[in-house]
Scaffold this active site. Structure first.
Site, short mmCIF file in Angstrom:
data_model
loop_
_atom_site.label_atom_id
_atom_site.label_comp_id
_atom_site.label_asym_id
_atom_site.label_seq_id
_atom_site.Cartn_x
_atom_site.Cartn_y
_atom_site.Cartn_z
N CYS A 96 -2.84 10.47 -4.94
CA CYS A 96 -3.14 9.96 -6.63
C CYS A 96 -4.03 10.74 -7.40
CB CYS A 96 -3.60 9.12 -6.29
SG CYS A 96 -4.35 7.84 -7.86
N GLU A 141 1.41 2.10 -9.18
CA GLU A 141 1.91 2.13 -9.86
C GLU A 141 1.01 1.13 -10.88
OE1 GLU A 141 0.68 5.05 -11.58
OE2 GLU A 141 2.05 6.49 -10.07
N HIS A 144 -2.33 0.35 -9.44
CA HIS A 144 -3.35 0.85 -10.14
C HIS A 144 -3.89 -0.57 -11.78
CE1 HIS A 144 -4.77 4.42 -9.79
NE2 HIS A 144 -3.31 4.90 -9.56
#
Length: 167
Positions: A96, A141, A144
């Protein structure tokens, strides 16, 4: 515009994000920044709005040309994405931009179906079915957007590794 990527332990990265209006010009501007910053970052296949300091449900992803990709939906930018369906978990290594010095072994769905809105003056819904590496990238994603880093998903210190540096 290229923007700096926040690094852990920045608190924005550990907070759930808010829904957005996909036809809001400010949301579209963040979407453009996500794509430009992602494309300017070698090896990056996805970037979520919180990584740019924007606590909203928006991300960009593109696994085109990645050697581990089997499915490839091309450039995907989704606002307010939701998971429609997931398959069995499979462990794999991931990294990441917000945790630049480490990679980790994380269990992610080997298949995933995600639906969200394409940010645009005339937003439209988009549903993507992904597998293998692309499914892993979607899961990463989406995490996140919920304030979860891959480090939160590794099981034990033995699953965290120093990132390899290539010259």
């Amino acid at each position: 515009m290229l923007r700096p990527v926040l690094r852990a332990p920045d608190p924005v990265l550990s907070r759930p994000t808010a829904l957005v209006d996909p036809d809001d010009p400010e949301v579209m501007a963040v979407a453009i920044d996500l794509v430009e910053t992602m494309r300017a970052s070698p090896g990056c296949v996805g970037l979520a709005a919180p990584q740019l300091g924007e606590p909203v449900r928006l991300f960009a992803l593109d696994v085109t040309g990645h050697p581990k990709a089997r499915s490839c939906a091309g450039l995907v930018v989704l606002a307010n994405p939701v998971v429609v369906e997931v398959g069995a978990l499979k462990k794999g290594r991931e990294g990441c931009m917000s945790v630049p010095d480490f990679t980790g072994d994380v269990g992610r769905p080997a298949t995933i179906v995600v639906r969200g809105m394409v940010p645009d003056p005339t937003p439209r819904e988009r549903t993507i079915e992904a597998n293998a590496f692309e499914a892993r990238a979607f899961g990463h994603e989406l995490d996140h957007l919920d304030g979860v880093l891959f480090l939160d998903r590794v099981v034990g210190a033995q699953a965290i590794h120093p990132r390899k540096r290539y010259l």
